[in-house]
Design an enzyme around this catalytic site. Structure first.
Site, PDB file in Angstrom:
ATOM      1  NE  ARG A 138     -17.677  48.539  35.187  1.00 37.55           N
ATOM      2  CZ  ARG A 138     -17.216  49.732  34.841  1.00 37.55           C
ATOM      3  NH1 ARG A 138     -17.703  50.348  33.768  1.00 37.55           N
ATOM      4  NH2 ARG A 138     -16.282  50.312  35.552  1.00 37.55           N
ATOM      5  NE  ARG A 191     -16.930  51.885  29.855  1.00 33.85           N
ATOM      6  CZ  ARG A 191     -16.470  52.123  31.083  1.00 33.85           C
ATOM      7  NH1 ARG A 191     -15.205  51.848  31.375  1.00 33.85           N
ATOM      8  NH2 ARG A 191     -17.269  52.601  32.017  1.00 33.85           N
TER       9      ARG A 191
END
Length: 612
Positions: free
Chosen positions: A320, A419
């Site tokens: 991400r 994450r």
């Protein structure tokens, strides 16, 4: 308010139900004007999302009756926005997948400052937690053979993300709430916790108020569990719901004496809604990673599929942070849309496919007059998840303060510097069971009682809350908006030492405004915002100081003045409160087990082109 310290010491938010409720005529009084309700419970759980619900279920299964409290209505928690899926190495699509590879992917995505023991606990347990959710009625999508379907998610070596269309978090919370109701777990809604009762070494309970009628509440408990979410909502452009994820849980723990960690790491999801056509209500709201997991492609305003130059192997399904920075770079170099975004296009997929696999996304955009099967949507990075939070022991969920536990996004350690998509829901159900199981094994004798010092602390805090109402000069909501601007501009996707120093200076100016607020009564939203401001200022200071301290780029933390990752910074920054103020220190993460090291050495990696 008369002083900033009073504002900054106001902590956390939640909901509550009445156990050992004393009728109003018998409520404790310390003065004729001070009236509050006392609630005594063995375990108080602050936060009613997946982490809090799963903790409560495990306690109830062992005949310990907790009280779950939440700021909003029962079942209305931020978990519902975790749309794309939940990770478990079931191997239904890719039989070679296993928990060790899942752990290795998590460590790599966290840039090796995760807690390897915590990661192993989560990844080992997830297949069992998925089977448990199925047993409790969660309606996962299925393959042609009847197995749980699994999709690709960014930076994962194999297809391991289980899902219910694109409403996985909502379906999971519905399943957990249904189980909690079956077990008759007590719950109170619309209660805001403003402070934990702690002497710095031990927690005895919490205080707050009922947001419906404004009356004060004092909770006495043998143990308190924080399950109150993260702090990505501090940024003005974020994927959280309005007035949530504002750092209240982290600030409560900090004020109580716990140690925090990794607060400088904030994940910016690459694809938040953006553009005038959607309206202010939708700005920053998440366009789930499942859209890219099902084959969605990113294009700049010139029609170029730009991830080909940033990540030719993993393309739109790279980590991400990589995709978010690529989008930011395209916009900075003048290839963005007029609104400062790019285009996400999945129109090459059939309408029936989109309606089956991405029903919520399809419906949402259809209501906004955009047909995903015909046209792209405009997106840009949005603050999405806080990797940092309270430091805990992953075997028990215990913090550095006796009787205080934490679980869910409010904790640090599982995600490190970034994450892995699909791991947030996984963490909640695994560690909720761990914390609940540990607390169920504790012996609780008698009704919890507050020592006199904590009774005085509670009374003093209630008086502070009474004094909060007043006619000042500054609207607390506007000050919160200004704080969001500070973080966007000085601790966003790209950071520098100069920016963080400016951010800290601007933070001090906002503290001055917090001395002179326009605040209505306790049932007024301005009162809630004033308390939120206290929490948010504390956590914003941590974000800025940590971002300044970490002189490297790692995961979601990118310093343009230190653009390289440094081996000397393979460590965690910790934060704790001292008499002299906020103290930053460092600690070094442990080493992974042999099983996980072997998976790391094997070098498993997703190749996007498997999708084509």
């Amino acid at each position: 308010m008369e002083n900033t310290d009073q504002q900054l010491n106001l902590s956390h938010s939640s909901n509550s139900t009445v156990l050992n409720h004393q009728p109003s005529e018998n409520r404790s009084q310390t003065s004729p004007a001070l009236d509050y309700e006392r609630v005594s419970v063995p375990v108080l759980i602050i936060g009613a999302g997946a982490a809090g619900a799963r903790t409560a279920i495990e306690l109830a299964k062992h005949d310990v009756v907790p009280l779950v409290i939440g700021k909003r209505n029962y079942g209305d928690a931020h978990t519902t926005l975790a749309a794309g899926g939940i990770n478990a190495a079931l191997g239904n699509r890719d039989p070679e997948d296993n928990w060790g590879i899942h752990a290795a992917d998590t460590l790599k995505e966290g840039h090796f400052i995760t807690d390897p023991d915590g990661v192993e606990i989560v990844t080992r347990a997830m297949p069992d937690r998925i089977r448990e959710l199925v047993e409790w009625g969660m309606p996962f999508n299925r393959t042609e053979d009847g197995e749980i379907e699994q999709r690709y998610f960014g930076a994962q070596s194999f297809r391991r993300t289980c899902f219910v269309g694109d409403r996985t978090g909502e379906a999971m919370l519905e399943t957990l709430i249904s189980k909690a109701k079956e077990l008759e777990i007590p719950y109170r809604e619309n209660v805001m916790i403003t402070k934990l009762l702690s002497d710095g070494e031990r927690v005895y309970g919490a205080v707050g108020y009922d947001m419906n009628d404004g009356h004060f509440l004092r909770f006495e408990a043998h143990a308190v569990v924080l399950a109150a979410g993260g702090y990505s909502g501090l940024y003005n452009r974020h994927s959280s719901r309005t007035d949530e994820n504002n750092g209240d849980g982290a600030a409560l723990a900090y004020d109580a004496g716990a140690r925090l960690m990794d607060v400088e790491f904030v994940q910016f999801h690459p694809t938040g809604m953006m553009g005038d056509r959607y309206g202010e209500e939708w700005d920053g709201r998440l366009v789930t990673e499942a859209v890219r997991g099902e084959g969605g492609r990113l294009f700049n305003a010139d029609g170029e599929r730009f991830m080909e130059k940033y990540s030719p192997e993993q393309m739109e399904l790279d980590a991400r942070d990589v995709v978010a920075r690529a989008i930011a770079q395209e916009v900075r170099e003048g290839r963005g849309t007029e609104n400062g975004g790019v285009y996400l296009d999945i129109s090459h997929k059939d309408r029936a496919f989109l309606q089956e696999r991405l029903p919520r996304m399809y419906e949402r955009f259809a209501e906004l007059n955009v047909d995903l099967a015909e046209a792209p949507v405009e997106v840009a990075p949005t603050a999405h998840y806080a990797m940092g939070g309270v430091e805990v022991d992953f075997e028990t969920g215990a913090t550095a303060v006796e009787n205080l536990y934490a679980v869910g996004e409010v904790i640090a350690g599982i995600h490190g510097a970034n994450r892995l998509g699909g791991n947030s829901l996984a963490e909640t159900v695994v560690l909720g069971k761990v914390v609940g199981g540990h607390l169920a094994g504790e012996s609780y004798t008698g009704t919890p009682k507050l020592p006199e010092s904590q009774q005085r602390a509670a009374d003093e805090h209630f008086r502070d809350l009474e004094a909060l109402s007043g006619e000042g000069s500054d609207d607390p909501q506007e000050v919160l908006q200004a704080l969001g601007d500070v973080l966007e501009e000085t601790a966003g996707i790209i950071r520098t030492e100069e920016d963080t120093n400016k951010g800290l200076e601007r933070l001090e100016a906002l503290r001055d405004k917090a001395n002179d607020l326009i605040v209505g009564g306790r049932t007024n939203r301005s009162f809630e915002y004033a308390i939120d401001l206290g929490f948010s200022l504390t956590v914003a200071e941590m974000v800025l100081k940590g971002a300044r301290e970490r002189t490297e780029s790692r995961g979601a933390h990118f310093r343009s003045d230190y653009p390289e990752q440094s081996e000397g910074w393979r460590k965690n920054i910790t934060y704790r409160q001292t008499e002299a103020g906020m103290l930053l220190d460092t600690t070094t993460p442990g080493k992974p087990s042999e099983t996980v090291r072997q998976a790391l050495d094997a070098g498993y990696e997703l190749e996007y082109h498997q999708l084509e």
